[in-house]
Design a protein around this motif. Structure first.
Motif, PDB file in Angstrom:
ATOM      1  N   LEU A  96       7.566  17.350   3.782  1.00 48.04           N
ATOM      2  CA  LEU A  96       8.083  15.978   3.712  1.00 48.04           C
ATOM      3  C   LEU A  96       7.048  15.059   3.066  1.00 48.04           C
ATOM      4  N   ASP A  97       5.788  15.177   3.480  1.00 52.09           N
ATOM      5  CA  ASP A  97       4.729  14.352   2.897  1.00 52.09           C
ATOM      6  C   ASP A  97       4.576  14.630   1.403  1.00 52.09           C
ATOM      7  N   ARG A  98       4.684  15.886   1.001  1.00 55.58           N
ATOM      8  CA  ARG A  98       4.544  16.247  -0.422  1.00 55.58           C
ATOM      9  C   ARG A  98       5.667  15.634  -1.256  1.00 55.58           C
ATOM     10  N   LEU A  99       6.873  15.564  -0.701  1.00 55.39           N
ATOM     11  CA  LEU A  99       8.027  15.040  -1.428  1.00 55.39           C
ATOM     12  C   LEU A  99       8.138  13.518  -1.394  1.00 55.39           C
ATOM     13  N   SER A 100       7.576  12.894  -0.377  1.00 52.07           N
ATOM     14  CA  SER A 100       7.796  11.466  -0.130  1.00 52.07           C
ATOM     15  C   SER A 100       7.287  10.584  -1.252  1.00 52.07           C
ATOM     16  N   ASP A 101       7.942   9.446  -1.395  1.00 57.06           N
ATOM     17  CA  ASP A 101       7.555   8.416  -2.363  1.00 57.06           C
ATOM     18  C   ASP A 101       6.661   7.398  -1.674  1.00 57.06           C
ATOM     19  N   PHE A 102       5.450   7.801  -1.322  1.00 59.54           N
ATOM     20  CA  PHE A 102       4.547   6.907  -0.613  1.00 59.54           C
ATOM     21  C   PHE A 102       4.223   5.651  -1.410  1.00 59.54           C
ATOM     22  N   ARG A 103       4.213   5.723  -2.721  1.00 58.76           N
ATOM     23  CA  ARG A 103       3.918   4.527  -3.532  1.00 58.76           C
ATOM     24  C   ARG A 103       4.936   3.418  -3.283  1.00 58.76           C
ATOM     25  N   LEU A 104       6.157   3.783  -2.937  1.00 60.42           N
ATOM     26  CA  LEU A 104       7.179   2.770  -2.671  1.00 60.42           C
ATOM     27  C   LEU A 104       6.960   2.081  -1.327  1.00 60.42           C
ATOM     28  N   MET A 105       6.181   2.700  -0.452  1.00 59.92           N
ATOM     29  CA  MET A 105       5.969   2.161   0.891  1.00 59.92           C
ATOM     30  C   MET A 105       4.782   1.225   0.969  1.00 59.92           C
ATOM     31  N   GLY A 106       3.877   1.298   0.054  1.00 63.42           N
ATOM     32  CA  GLY A 106       2.660   0.506   0.136  1.00 63.42           C
ATOM     33  C   GLY A 106       1.456   1.420   0.113  1.00 63.42           C
ATOM     34  N   GLU A 107       0.308   0.842   0.079  1.00 70.45           N
ATOM     35  CA  GLU A 107      -0.916   1.620  -0.090  1.00 70.45           C
ATOM     36  C   GLU A 107      -1.508   2.140   1.214  1.00 70.45           C
ATOM     37  N   LYS A 108      -1.393   1.395   2.290  1.00 67.11           N
ATOM     38  CA  LYS A 108      -2.060   1.768   3.535  1.00 67.11           C
ATOM     39  C   LYS A 108      -1.007   2.149   4.585  1.00 67.11           C
ATOM     40  N   LEU A 109      -0.882   3.459   4.787  1.00 69.13           N
ATOM     41  CA  LEU A 109       0.112   3.971   5.720  1.00 69.13           C
ATOM     42  C   LEU A 109      -0.552   4.680   6.879  1.00 69.13           C
ATOM     43  N   SER A 110       0.066   4.604   8.017  1.00 65.10           N
ATOM     44  CA  SER A 110      -0.368   5.425   9.141  1.00 65.10           C
ATOM     45  C   SER A 110       0.877   6.003   9.802  1.00 65.10           C
ATOM     46  N   SER A 141       7.270  -1.448   8.327  1.00 55.56           N
ATOM     47  CA  SER A 141       7.179  -0.030   8.605  1.00 55.56           C
ATOM     48  C   SER A 141       8.098   0.672   7.621  1.00 55.56           C
ATOM     49  N   ALA A 142       8.074   1.979   7.656  1.00 56.96           N
ATOM     50  CA  ALA A 142       8.877   2.729   6.701  1.00 56.96           C
ATOM     51  C   ALA A 142       9.320   4.052   7.294  1.00 56.96           C
ATOM     52  N   LEU A 143      10.392   4.565   6.726  1.00 51.28           N
ATOM     53  CA  LEU A 143      10.859   5.904   7.022  1.00 51.28           C
ATOM     54  C   LEU A 143      10.781   6.700   5.733  1.00 51.28           C
ATOM     55  N   ALA A 144      10.186   7.875   5.797  1.00 51.83           N
ATOM     56  CA  ALA A 144      10.229   8.820   4.685  1.00 51.83           C
ATOM     57  C   ALA A 144      11.239   9.882   5.094  1.00 51.83           C
ATOM     58  N   ILE A 145      12.243  10.082   4.251  1.00 52.03           N
ATOM     59  CA  ILE A 145      13.315  11.030   4.546  1.00 52.03           C
ATOM     60  C   ILE A 145      13.497  11.908   3.317  1.00 52.03           C
ATOM     61  N   ALA A 146      13.571  13.205   3.510  1.00 52.62           N
ATOM     62  CA  ALA A 146      13.844  14.118   2.393  1.00 52.62           C
ATOM     63  C   ALA A 146      14.773  15.208   2.898  1.00 52.62           C
ATOM     64  N   PHE A 147      15.708  15.602   2.043  1.00 52.92           N
ATOM     65  CA  PHE A 147      16.633  16.682   2.359  1.00 52.92           C
ATOM     66  C   PHE A 147      16.908  17.420   1.065  1.00 52.92           C
ATOM     67  N   ALA A 158      12.876   4.158   3.261  1.00 51.55           N
ATOM     68  CA  ALA A 158      13.408   2.931   3.851  1.00 51.55           C
ATOM     69  C   ALA A 158      12.231   2.070   4.298  1.00 51.55           C
ATOM     70  N   VAL A 159      12.094   0.894   3.698  1.00 49.94           N
ATOM     71  CA  VAL A 159      11.050  -0.050   4.081  1.00 49.94           C
ATOM     72  C   VAL A 159      11.704  -1.093   4.983  1.00 49.94           C
ATOM     73  N   VAL A 160      11.168  -1.222   6.196  1.00 51.67           N
ATOM     74  CA  VAL A 160      11.775  -2.038   7.242  1.00 51.67           C
ATOM     75  C   VAL A 160      10.887  -3.247   7.522  1.00 51.67           C
ATOM     76  N   ALA A 161      11.488  -4.422   7.649  1.00 48.27           N
ATOM     77  CA  ALA A 161      10.736  -5.666   7.842  1.00 48.27           C
ATOM     78  C   ALA A 161      10.384  -5.906   9.304  1.00 48.27           C
ATOM     79  N   HIS A 162       9.983  -4.885  10.010  1.00 53.74           N
ATOM     80  CA  HIS A 162       9.409  -4.997  11.348  1.00 53.74           C
ATOM     81  C   HIS A 162       8.642  -3.721  11.621  1.00 53.74           C
ATOM     82  N   ASP A 163       8.030  -3.619  12.767  1.00 52.70           N
ATOM     83  CA  ASP A 163       7.147  -2.483  13.039  1.00 52.70           C
ATOM     84  C   ASP A 163       7.774  -1.405  13.926  1.00 52.70           C
ATOM     85  N   ARG A 164       9.098  -1.350  13.980  1.00 47.22           N
ATOM     86  CA  ARG A 164       9.777  -0.344  14.793  1.00 47.22           C
ATOM     87  C   ARG A 164      10.873   0.354  13.973  1.00 47.22           C
TER      88      ARG A 164
END
Length: 191
Positions: A96-110, A141-147, A158-164
């Motif tokens: 999932l991490d290899r496929l994810s579009d982390f650049r779309l989520m922002g630079e600093k992810l945890s 916050s964000a969701l990384a989803i791959a199928f 999915a980039v979500v405008a809250h932390d949950r």
């Protein structure tokens, strides 16, 4: 004079205790980032793909406004043809991490926790939640989803405008299973 001092000291301690107790019990109420419960059927509308084209090309972008999702949600979906593990699919968090579009989520992810299996139409995959720690943006916050379908993957961010993000995940998965997204996936994957 001594009794006045004792009464003042007791009153001061009592007042201080009252202030301390009210602060202690009111502290959770001071968090103004509460999120309305998302509706059972959030409404996503297609918007223009906001990112420049890269090796994966443009995808589809959708937005769900706060009134329909409890908080604004921006969903980006695109295909990564031939990039998925053909034997196991999206079977673990490493894939999932290899496929994810982390650049779309922002630079600093945890990572907020381990991923878990999901189903979209006939395809199986994973979803994982992330916190976006960017000092120049509101708490997101964000969701990384791959199928996948064989060696081809569909990646959703999915980039979500809250932390949950877990609060909106069922609505996002439901939308990914909608005719709109499934039909697009069939055409894009050449099925």
């Amino acid at each position: 004079m001594k009794s006045v001092t004792v009464i003042a000291a007791v009153a001061g301690l009592g007042l201080g205790g009252l202030v301390g107790a009210s602060t202690f019990f009111a502290w959770p109420l001071l968090d103004r980032t509460t999120v309305a419960a998302p509706p059972s059927h959030p409404v996503f509308s297609e918007v223009e793909w906001p990112y420049p084209s890269d090796e994966w090309g443009k995808g589809k972008a959708f937005r769900c406004v706060a009134a329909d999702c409890g908080a604004e949600v921006n969903l980006y979906v695109r295909a990564k043809i031939g990039f998925c593990n053909c034997k196991t699919g999206v079977a673990d968090d490493a894939e999932l991490d290899r496929l994810s579009d982390f650049r779309l989520m922002g630079e600093k992810l945890s990572v907020l926790g381990p991923g878990h299996p999901i189903n979209v139409a006939w395809m199986k995959g994973r979803s994982r939640a992330y916190a976006i720690a960017d000092p120049y943006r509101a708490r997101n916050s964000a969701l990384a989803i791959a199928f996948n379908d064989r060696c081809d993957a569909i990646v959703a961010t999915a980039v979500v405008a809250h932390d949950r993000p877990a609060a909106i995940e069922p609505g996002v998965i439901e939308f990914l299973n909608s005719k709109t997204v499934v039909h697009w996936a069939e055409i894009t994957l050449g099925l």
